[in-house]
Design a protein around this motif. Sequence first.
Motif, PDB file in Angstrom:
ATOM      1  N   PRO A 183       0.807  -1.221   0.000  1.00 40.59           N
ATOM      2  CA  PRO A 183       0.000   0.000   0.000  1.00 40.59           C
ATOM      3  C   PRO A 183       0.844   1.278   0.000  1.00 40.59           C
ATOM      4  CG  PRO A 183       0.202  -0.842   2.236  1.00 40.59           C
ATOM      5  CD  PRO A 183       1.001  -1.772   1.357  1.00 40.59           C
ATOM      6  N   GLU A 184       2.192   1.160   0.057  1.00 41.03           N
ATOM      7  CA  GLU A 184       2.999   2.369   0.295  1.00 41.03           C
ATOM      8  C   GLU A 184       3.732   2.843  -0.952  1.00 41.03           C
ATOM      9  OE1 GLU A 184       4.641   2.579   4.099  1.00 41.03           O
ATOM     10  OE2 GLU A 184       5.564   4.537   3.759  1.00 41.03           O
ATOM     11  N   LEU A 185       3.286   4.010  -1.445  1.00 37.76           N
ATOM     12  CA  LEU A 185       3.901   4.630  -2.630  1.00 37.76           C
ATOM     13  C   LEU A 185       5.105   5.457  -2.200  1.00 37.76           C
ATOM     14  CD1 LEU A 185       3.609   5.409  -5.691  1.00 37.76           C
ATOM     15  CD2 LEU A 185       2.336   7.406  -4.897  1.00 37.76           C
ATOM     16  N   GLY A 201       1.814   3.973  11.560  1.00 35.86           N
ATOM     17  CA  GLY A 201       0.685   3.899  12.484  1.00 35.86           C
ATOM     18  C   GLY A 201      -0.292   2.901  11.894  1.00 35.86           C
ATOM     19  N   THR A 202      -0.494   1.791  12.629  1.00 34.91           N
ATOM     20  CA  THR A 202      -1.279   0.668  12.106  1.00 34.91           C
ATOM     21  C   THR A 202      -2.238   0.175  13.176  1.00 34.91           C
ATOM     22  OG1 THR A 202       0.650   0.001  10.826  1.00 34.91           O
ATOM     23  CG2 THR A 202      -1.035  -1.686  11.149  1.00 34.91           C
ATOM     24  N   ALA A 203      -3.442  -0.185  12.772  1.00 35.71           N
ATOM     25  CA  ALA A 203      -4.386  -0.812  13.711  1.00 35.71           C
ATOM     26  C   ALA A 203      -5.431  -1.587  12.927  1.00 35.71           C
ATOM     27  CB  ALA A 203      -5.062   0.242  14.587  1.00 35.71           C
ATOM     28  N   SER A 217       1.963  10.621  16.938  1.00 32.91           N
ATOM     29  CA  SER A 217       3.293  11.247  16.966  1.00 32.91           C
ATOM     30  C   SER A 217       4.319  10.368  16.248  1.00 32.91           C
ATOM     31  CB  SER A 217       3.734  11.623  18.384  1.00 32.91           C
ATOM     32  OG  SER A 217       3.886  10.479  19.148  1.00 32.91           O
ATOM     33  N   GLU A 218       4.132   9.045  16.300  1.00 31.01           N
ATOM     34  CA  GLU A 218       4.997   8.149  15.514  1.00 31.01           C
ATOM     35  C   GLU A 218       4.832   8.469  14.022  1.00 31.01           C
ATOM     36  OE1 GLU A 218       3.998   3.933  15.795  1.00 31.01           O
ATOM     37  OE2 GLU A 218       5.021   3.576  13.905  1.00 31.01           O
ATOM     38  N   HIS A 219       3.595   8.768  13.635  1.00 32.23           N
ATOM     39  CA  HIS A 219       3.353   9.094  12.226  1.00 32.23           C
ATOM     40  C   HIS A 219       4.098  10.378  11.831  1.00 32.23           C
ATOM     41  CE1 HIS A 219       1.416   9.110   8.354  1.00 32.23           C
ATOM     42  NE2 HIS A 219       1.380  10.417   8.513  1.00 32.23           N
ATOM     43  N   PRO A 280      11.740   6.890   7.130  1.00 32.02           N
ATOM     44  CA  PRO A 280      11.479   6.533   8.534  1.00 32.02           C
ATOM     45  C   PRO A 280      10.348   5.517   8.684  1.00 32.02           C
ATOM     46  CG  PRO A 280      11.514   8.919   8.230  1.00 32.02           C
ATOM     47  CD  PRO A 280      11.543   8.321   6.868  1.00 32.02           C
ATOM     48  N   ALA A 281       9.510   5.353   7.654  1.00 30.01           N
ATOM     49  CA  ALA A 281       8.415   4.380   7.742  1.00 30.01           C
ATOM     50  C   ALA A 281       8.936   2.954   7.745  1.00 30.01           C
ATOM     51  CB  ALA A 281       7.439   4.570   6.577  1.00 30.01           C
ATOM     52  N   VAL A 282      10.112   2.717   7.126  1.00 28.22           N
ATOM     53  CA  VAL A 282      10.646   1.352   7.076  1.00 28.22           C
ATOM     54  C   VAL A 282      11.997   1.210   7.781  1.00 28.22           C
ATOM     55  CG1 VAL A 282       9.397   0.518   5.058  1.00 28.22           C
ATOM     56  CG2 VAL A 282      11.513   1.806   4.716  1.00 28.22           C
ATOM     57  N   ALA A 283      12.584   2.337   8.210  1.00 25.79           N
ATOM     58  CA  ALA A 283      13.880   2.272   8.900  1.00 25.79           C
ATOM     59  C   ALA A 283      13.741   2.840  10.314  1.00 25.79           C
ATOM     60  CB  ALA A 283      14.943   3.037   8.112  1.00 25.79           C
ATOM     61  N   ARG A 304      15.448  -7.498  -0.598  1.00 24.49           N
ATOM     62  CA  ARG A 304      14.718  -6.395  -1.244  1.00 24.49           C
ATOM     63  C   ARG A 304      13.416  -6.047  -0.525  1.00 24.49           C
ATOM     64  NH1 ARG A 304      13.740  -8.336  -6.815  1.00 24.49           N
ATOM     65  NH2 ARG A 304      14.085 -10.406  -5.987  1.00 24.49           N
ATOM     66  N   TYR A 305      13.096  -6.787   0.548  1.00 22.92           N
ATOM     67  CA  TYR A 305      11.929  -6.403   1.364  1.00 22.92           C
ATOM     68  C   TYR A 305      12.179  -4.991   1.919  1.00 22.92           C
ATOM     69  CZ  TYR A 305       9.513  -5.577   5.727  1.00 22.92           C
ATOM     70  OH  TYR A 305       8.810  -4.964   6.731  1.00 22.92           O
ATOM     71  N   ALA A 306      11.179  -4.136   1.874  1.00 22.22           N
ATOM     72  CA  ALA A 306      11.225  -2.743   2.352  1.00 22.22           C
ATOM     73  C   ALA A 306      12.129  -1.857   1.505  1.00 22.22           C
ATOM     74  CB  ALA A 306      11.611  -2.663   3.832  1.00 22.22           C
ATOM     75  N   ALA A 323       8.646  -2.115  -1.059  1.00 24.41           N
ATOM     76  CA  ALA A 323       8.269  -3.534  -1.162  1.00 24.41           C
ATOM     77  C   ALA A 323       7.873  -4.068   0.217  1.00 24.41           C
ATOM     78  CB  ALA A 323       9.411  -4.345  -1.749  1.00 24.41           C
ATOM     79  N   LEU A 324       6.567  -3.884   0.543  1.00 25.76           N
ATOM     80  CA  LEU A 324       6.002  -4.368   1.810  1.00 25.76           C
ATOM     81  C   LEU A 324       4.938  -5.404   1.489  1.00 25.76           C
ATOM     82  CD1 LEU A 324       5.414  -0.901   3.522  1.00 25.76           C
ATOM     83  CD2 LEU A 324       7.418  -2.397   3.745  1.00 25.76           C
ATOM     84  N   ARG A 325       4.452  -6.091   2.533  1.00 17.28           N
ATOM     85  CA  ARG A 325       3.399  -7.114   2.389  1.00 17.28           C
ATOM     86  C   ARG A 325       3.780  -8.055   1.240  1.00 17.28           C
ATOM     87  NH1 ARG A 325       0.178  -3.112   5.204  1.00 17.28           N
ATOM     88  NH2 ARG A 325       2.016  -2.165   6.147  1.00 17.28           N
ATOM     89  N   CYS A 326       5.003  -8.556   1.307  1.00 22.52           N
ATOM     90  CA  CYS A 326       5.543  -9.309   0.176  1.00 22.52           C
ATOM     91  C   CYS A 326       6.396 -10.475   0.661  1.00 22.52           C
ATOM     92  CB  CYS A 326       6.382  -8.379  -0.700  1.00 22.52           C
ATOM     93  SG  CYS A 326       7.841  -7.726   0.113  1.00 22.52           S
ATOM     94  N   ALA A 338       7.582  -8.996   7.489  1.00 24.17           N
ATOM     95  CA  ALA A 338       6.726  -7.910   7.986  1.00 24.17           C
ATOM     96  C   ALA A 338       7.418  -7.259   9.169  1.00 24.17           C
ATOM     97  CB  ALA A 338       5.372  -8.440   8.415  1.00 24.17           C
ATOM     98  N   ALA A 339       7.214  -5.948   9.286  1.00 23.92           N
ATOM     99  CA  ALA A 339       7.842  -5.202  10.391  1.00 23.92           C
ATOM    100  C   ALA A 339       6.877  -4.137  10.879  1.00 23.92           C
ATOM    101  CB  ALA A 339       9.142  -4.561   9.914  1.00 23.92           C
ATOM    102  N   GLY A 340       7.242  -3.494  11.975  1.00 24.06           N
ATOM    103  CA  GLY A 340       6.423  -2.404  12.506  1.00 24.06           C
ATOM    104  C   GLY A 340       7.316  -1.392  13.206  1.00 24.06           C
ATOM    105  N   GLY A 341       6.856  -0.157  13.215  1.00 26.97           N
ATOM    106  CA  GLY A 341       7.629   0.920  13.851  1.00 26.97           C
ATOM    107  C   GLY A 341       7.515   0.842  15.364  1.00 26.97           C
ATOM    108  N   ILE A 342       8.667   0.887  16.033  1.00 24.24           N
ATOM    109  CA  ILE A 342       8.682   0.863  17.498  1.00 24.24           C
ATOM    110  C   ILE A 342       9.058   2.254  18.001  1.00 24.24           C
ATOM    111  CG2 ILE A 342       9.655  -0.283  19.558  1.00 24.24           C
ATOM    112  CD1 ILE A 342       8.309  -2.243  17.560  1.00 24.24           C
ATOM    113  N   THR A 353       1.406  -9.137  16.949  1.00 26.19           N
ATOM    114  CA  THR A 353       0.123  -9.296  16.238  1.00 26.19           C
ATOM    115  C   THR A 353       0.056  -8.368  15.024  1.00 26.19           C
ATOM    116  OG1 THR A 353      -0.808  -7.959  17.987  1.00 26.19           O
ATOM    117  CG2 THR A 353      -1.455 -10.225  17.979  1.00 26.19           C
ATOM    118  N   GLU A 354       0.725  -7.217  15.134  1.00 22.42           N
ATOM    119  CA  GLU A 354       0.765  -6.319  13.961  1.00 22.42           C
ATOM    120  C   GLU A 354       1.492  -7.002  12.793  1.00 22.42           C
ATOM    121  OE1 GLU A 354       1.646  -2.152  14.620  1.00 22.42           O
ATOM    122  OE2 GLU A 354       2.685  -2.054  12.692  1.00 22.42           O
ATOM    123  N   THR A 355       2.594  -7.695  13.095  1.00 24.99           N
ATOM    124  CA  THR A 355       3.291  -8.386  11.993  1.00 24.99           C
ATOM    125  C   THR A 355       2.406  -9.508  11.442  1.00 24.99           C
ATOM    126  OG1 THR A 355       4.491  -9.884  13.479  1.00 24.99           O
ATOM    127  CG2 THR A 355       5.655  -7.873  12.784  1.00 24.99           C
TER     128      THR A 355
END
Length: 373
Positions: A183-185, A201-203, A217-219, A280-283, A304-306, A323-326, A338-342, A353-355
């Motif tokens: 989903p990320e352009l 920011g995911t839910a 604020s993470e966003h 910053p969304a993937v790193a 090549r993920y992310a 390259a996400l959800r791949c 799959a990853a998530g921002g901490i 559960t987010e992953t």
Amino acid sequence: MSPPFAQLLHWQRGGEPITGSGGWRFAFTGTDRLRRMDRVWQALLSALPYSPTAFVSAAFDDTSALPSVLRLPALLRRDQVELEQSVPSELAAQLLAADPQLRLGEQPSMTAPGSTPTRAQHRLLVERALAAIERDRVRKVVVGRDEFVPADPEVCGRALEALAAAYPDVWTFAVDGLLGATPELLLARTGERFRTRVLAGTAREPGVLVSDERRVSEHRLAADPVLTSLGEVAVLDEVHPEPHLLELPNLWHLATDIAGRVLDPAVSPLALVDRLHPTPAVAGVPQQPAVALIEELEFRDRGRYAGPVGWLDGEGNAEICLALRCGQLEPGGVRLYAAGGIVAGADPEWEYTETEAKLEPMLDALRPGRSDS
Ligand SMILES: C=C(O[C@@H]1C=C(C(=O)O)C=C[C@H]1O)C(=O)O
């Protein structure tokens, strides 16, 4: 006969896909992989007597052992027109002579070394990320995990169709055995104009997102550096100060859309991608310490993920996503990531559960009916 799945090129959002097969594969590794890829692409554009379309898929990390690829398919189908593309052998020889590290034609090595973390190990990884945040090493870091799903290439072909049908609003892709629906352009470019979208920011539920100060604020932490970096080379359209909600079939994200016009039209799409990657969304934030922490904490080379994935054409147009959800095709199956921002205050159990939620589209596509059993 159709080409082996690992060599297939496919890009689709709703409607008709852009597809390609055969042709030339330029492979790059190292810190300057995107700049060298751009040099090869610019050289092709100035030498070829036609306007080519190529596919790109670059490694996330400078230190990745797995190559980044620029693929110029021999057979291209775009806008319902079939085109043959070729690179004269003298031109290929010149490109190789100009860049001694460039590799041509080799099928990329697919297996990323490392082990697959268990749920408990992922929890520990998030706790270590939180400890690094506590010590002010980073403000945000995006960490993740992989999961291996046995599958044969035929299943991958069907998975690609299933993803395109189930997720028509996102970008379904297959480039050299990396397949998914993201989903990320990162960058859509048409002439001097460009667009990008930051997701962070995911839910599962939209209400949780808007009311959660930590996620908002993470966003901002993810969107602000992108705005600053693009502001240095472009005139930006006004950006809405609040993120909006992006609804996906199985998840919600906070999203910021950014658009503008490059100040210097000679700044190529890949130069802009190089400027932005890794976002910053993937790193994470700040960028370099976050990348170093990812290398330290994660169990496996992301490959090549992310990384940036998409297409470029001879008119200066491009559509490049993250390259996400791949997953990456490997011998005997597909390795999903799959990853998530901490950020401070994150809950390690929720992060797992987010992953799981982020892996869902690929798991469903590779094992249709898995949720009924
Ligand atoms: C890293 C991934 O997703 C990224 C991380 C997000 C987050 O931390 O909330 C949201 C969207 C993506 O930018 C992934 O899907 O693997």
